[in-house]
Design a protein around this motif. Structure first.
Motif, PDB file in Angstrom:
ATOM      1  N   UNK A 121       0.993  11.174  -3.542  1.00  0.00           N
ATOM      2  CA  UNK A 121       1.240   9.759  -3.828  1.00  0.00           C
ATOM      3  C   UNK A 121      -0.045   9.080  -4.271  1.00  0.00           C
ATOM      4  N   UNK A 122       0.081   8.120  -5.181  1.00  0.00           N
ATOM      5  CA  UNK A 122      -1.075   7.491  -5.804  1.00  0.00           C
ATOM      6  C   UNK A 122      -2.038   6.876  -4.788  1.00  0.00           C
ATOM      7  N   UNK A 123      -1.492   6.313  -3.717  1.00  0.00           N
ATOM      8  CA  UNK A 123      -2.337   5.662  -2.711  1.00  0.00           C
ATOM      9  C   UNK A 123      -2.495   6.517  -1.468  1.00  0.00           C
ATOM     10  N   UNK A 124      -2.460   7.820  -1.646  1.00  0.00           N
ATOM     11  CA  UNK A 124      -2.598   8.718  -0.506  1.00  0.00           C
ATOM     12  C   UNK A 124      -3.929   8.479   0.204  1.00  0.00           C
ATOM     13  N   UNK A 125      -3.853   8.410   1.514  1.00  0.00           N
ATOM     14  CA  UNK A 125      -5.045   8.126   2.300  1.00  0.00           C
ATOM     15  C   UNK A 125      -5.240   6.654   2.575  1.00  0.00           C
ATOM     16  N   UNK A 130       4.954   7.441   5.706  1.00  0.00           N
ATOM     17  CA  UNK A 130       6.298   7.303   6.271  1.00  0.00           C
ATOM     18  C   UNK A 130       6.986   6.038   5.777  1.00  0.00           C
ATOM     19  N   UNK A 131       6.194   5.090   5.273  1.00  0.00           N
ATOM     20  CA  UNK A 131       6.767   3.830   4.797  1.00  0.00           C
ATOM     21  C   UNK A 131       7.214   3.909   3.337  1.00  0.00           C
ATOM     22  N   UNK A 132       6.885   5.006   2.648  1.00  0.00           N
ATOM     23  CA  UNK A 132       7.266   5.167   1.244  1.00  0.00           C
ATOM     24  C   UNK A 132       8.746   5.501   1.160  1.00  0.00           C
ATOM     25  N   UNK A 137      10.575  13.065  -6.919  1.00  0.00           N
ATOM     26  CA  UNK A 137      11.640  13.242  -7.896  1.00  0.00           C
ATOM     27  C   UNK A 137      12.135  11.910  -8.453  1.00  0.00           C
ATOM     28  N   UNK A 138      11.762  10.814  -7.815  1.00  0.00           N
ATOM     29  CA  UNK A 138      12.207   9.502  -8.254  1.00  0.00           C
ATOM     30  C   UNK A 138      11.402   9.054  -9.475  1.00  0.00           C
ATOM     31  N   UNK A 139      12.054   8.440 -10.473  1.00  0.00           N
ATOM     32  CA  UNK A 139      11.345   7.986 -11.680  1.00  0.00           C
ATOM     33  C   UNK A 139      10.244   6.967 -11.382  1.00  0.00           C
ATOM     34  N   UNK A 140      10.320   6.279 -10.240  1.00  0.00           N
ATOM     35  CA  UNK A 140       9.304   5.285  -9.902  1.00  0.00           C
ATOM     36  C   UNK A 140       8.048   5.895  -9.277  1.00  0.00           C
ATOM     37  N   UNK A 141       8.117   7.165  -8.921  1.00  0.00           N
ATOM     38  CA  UNK A 141       6.997   7.810  -8.228  1.00  0.00           C
ATOM     39  C   UNK A 141       5.757   7.850  -9.128  1.00  0.00           C
ATOM     40  N   UNK A 142       4.626   7.474  -8.563  1.00  0.00           N
ATOM     41  CA  UNK A 142       3.347   7.553  -9.259  1.00  0.00           C
ATOM     42  C   UNK A 142       2.433   8.457  -8.453  1.00  0.00           C
ATOM     43  N   UNK A 143       1.974   9.535  -9.075  1.00  0.00           N
ATOM     44  CA  UNK A 143       1.121  10.485  -8.395  1.00  0.00           C
ATOM     45  C   UNK A 143      -0.335  10.053  -8.362  1.00  0.00           C
ATOM     46  N   UNK A 144      -1.155  10.843  -7.706  1.00  0.00           N
ATOM     47  CA  UNK A 144      -2.587  10.539  -7.570  1.00  0.00           C
ATOM     48  C   UNK A 144      -3.320  10.953  -8.841  1.00  0.00           C
TER      49      UNK A 144
END
Length: 583
Positions: A121-125, A130-132, A137-144
């Motif tokens: 996840x883009x804001x990992x850390x 757990x709140x995401x 697989x979701x089109x809204x997902x933004x990776x790191x």
């Protein structure tokens, strides 16, 4: 003597390893940028056209120095001892192969790195995972996406370090008394000794070389084969760069695949197919001993069959996702056009909803709704990825029309035919990549053999500059602008203004993306035909070709049309008649 020779070979190998690592690092960085296009677009809420401009700007940093290096570098020959070492070793082709292999391996690791970072996840850390409420697989997902740039930047820095410790010249091995020194090496060593007695300014004579710049440029563009091939390459690279830049986005939008899976497949399947195609082209050239005319034919055949295969992709797509109010009615009974779109319906009239919100949910009826509010949902249970919405007045199941149904977070998956179509797409895509790449090596050989040997370095510099300026920079921009015209639902930025596209018309996207690629490829193919025609008319269909030599005064006559053995020499003698060609 043995120690000196050992140091010479050792430093040469260190230099080649360092150079290969630089090629690898640059290729990795460039391909990683391609893999993050959709991530950056969603993260900063920007359209494809602006992302294309960002991608095209990657080439700008190299442009200022290309011509100077290619023109003056060919005349300076620095360092000369390294050049002598290359010319006097046969496994040399092996060294060049190592560098080119590194440049091909780089994109593989670049896309695989993109796949790995897209899983995070883009804001990992910085946030509680757990709140995401969405998955990768979701089109809204933004990776790191930012993590890969740090890694690629670190690799680039490491690649530059060895060059700070390499000597300006390789140590010259002592000559053996019982062995003769090659004339080429003696030439370099003699010139190197002479350099110690004259100043750098006197040797280089920049002013004299600068005066020859415009005549050299005129000579290049006066060469019809070079000019036509340059135009053909520019148009073809527009086609290929645009296609590669938005291929991850196309797969994600057309087939509903995640960014991580998309980048993984491109890196593991498509890039190796390109490498195999380049290798196969070189193998064919060697096996059949093709001359410049044969190289032109092979390059043309590769393009024709490659773009014919590309036409098959028009039939391999998925239907638009069923999104209430955008592609289907709220009742789900009919498809609606762009002009009939309406996000508000009687079923959500009691709710105060925003049409700018984009937080899709998947109804129990298989229809995607722009938000839980627009789906008429009254209650929700659970948190994070496990949240379920209940009492959704717009979600109707035909068999249970009397009760309101539930929905889950995220968009619904595309139709059942989509996975099969995606598999077909991958197969044809790999075949297309392989076929088009076969023409890479023959095209490069054609480029080198159709010009004055003294202008080879300069011609390659002009070629590289033209490709980057007229293809590498504009192609991602106008491809992005064209793709933006297929958007069905634009997002809105928090500070106001238009954001990134949330939903595309799948059919229009497919026709625009593939159509631009095929049209540009067809134009390039016609120019390649023109190159072949010029070669045939000028050098093959002549009954007699006369080559004169000042030193020997011998005149050679060729009366057979089918004798192609010396066609490369014929090309040279015709293009620069003031320079006699030795046979």
């Amino acid at each position: 003597m043995i120690k000196s020779e050992f140091n010479h070979h050792f430093l040469l190998q260190i230099f080649l390893c360092a150079l290969s690592f630089v090629y690898f690092a640059k290729a990795l960085s460039g391909s990683y940028l391609k893999s993050t296009i959709t991530q950056i677009e969603k993260r900063f809420d920007i359209p494809s056209s602006l992302v294309g401009l960002i991608d095209g700007s990657f080439e700008i940093g190299n442009l200022l120095i290309i011509i100077l290096v290619s023109y003056f570098g060919a005349k300076l020959h620095r360092p000369k001892i390294i050049g002598a070492g290359f010319y006097n070793h046969l496994y040399a082709a092996f060294y060049i192969g190592c560098v080119q292999t590194a440049a091909i391996i780089g994109p593989i690791f670049g896309f695989l790195l993109g796949s790995l970072c897209a899983k995070l996840y883009v804001d990992i850390g910085f946030v509680d995972m757990d709140s995401i409420t969405i998955t990768q697989k979701d089109p809204q997902w933004v990776g790191a996406w930012w993590l890969g740039y740090l890694i690629a930047g670190g690799i680039s820095v490491l690649a530059a370090i060895p060059f700070w410790f390499l000597p300006k010249h390789l140590p010259r091995p002592e000559a053996r008394k019982d062995s003769s020194t090659s004339s080429e090496q003696s030439k370099f060593i003699t010139e190197d000794n002479r350099e110690r007695h004259i100043t750098y300014q006197e040797e280089v004579k920049f002013l004299e070389m600068a005066k020859d710049f415009l005549p050299s440029l005129k000579s290049l563009f006066g060469n019809p084969v070079y000019f036509l091939y340059l135009c053909s390459s520019i148009i073809q690279f527009n086609s290929l760069i645009g296609m590669v830049t938005y291929k991850p986005k196309y797969i994600e939008q057309q087939f509903g695949q995640s960014s991580s899976k998309t980048n993984f497949l491109i890196g593991l399947i498509n890039i190796p197919a390109v490498a195999l195609g380049i290798f196969s082209g070189g193998l064919i050239m060697k096996k059949f001993r093709l001359n410049v005319l044969g190289a032109a034919r092979l390059s043309l055949v590769s393009s024709v069959f490659g773009y014919l295969l590309l036409l098959l992709l028009f039939a391999m797509g998925c239907k638009n996702a069923d999104v209430a109010g955008l592609t289907v009615s709220y009742q789900g009974t009919k498809q609606i056009s762009h002009y009939e779109q309406t996000l508000f319906s009687e079923c959500n009239s009691e709710c105060i909803c925003s049409k700018n919100e984009w937080d899709p949910i998947c109804g129990e009826n298989g229809i995607t709704y722009v938000s839980a509010c627009l789906a008429g949902c009254k209650t929700a249970n659970g948190s994070g990825k496990d949240v379920i919405f209940y009492n959704c007045s717009c979600v109707e199941i035909p068999a249970f029309a009397s009760r309101h149904s539930s929905a889950v977070a995220g968009s619904c998956q595309k139709g059942n035919e989509c996975p099969k179509m995606f598999l077909y797409f991958l197969v044809v895509s790999v075949m297309t990549s392989y076929t088009l790449s076969i023409g890479g090596t023959p095209g490069y050989i054609l480029l080198l053999r159709c010009i004055n040997p003294q202008l080879k370095s300069f011609s390659l510099g002009i070629y590289t500059l033209a490709i980057r300026v007229l293809a590498g920079i504009p192609a991602p921009v106008y491809f992005g602008v064209s793709i933006d015209t297929t958007c069905l639902k634009w997002g809105s930025k928090r500070c106001g203004g238009q954001g990134a596209c949330r939903l595309y018309d799948s059919n229009a996207f497919r026709y625009i993306y593939l159509g631009l690629t095929v049209v540009l490829g067809t134009m390039s193919t016609f120019l390649s035909i023109a190159v072949l025609i010029v070669l045939k008319r000028r050098y093959i269909h002549r009954n007699e070709t006369v080559i004169s030599s000042e030193e020997t005064g011998i005149t050679l006559a060729k009366s057979r049309k089918s004798d192609f053995v010396n066609s490369d020499h014929l090309i040279q003698s015709t293009y620069w008649p003031e320079k006699e060609t030795r046979l």
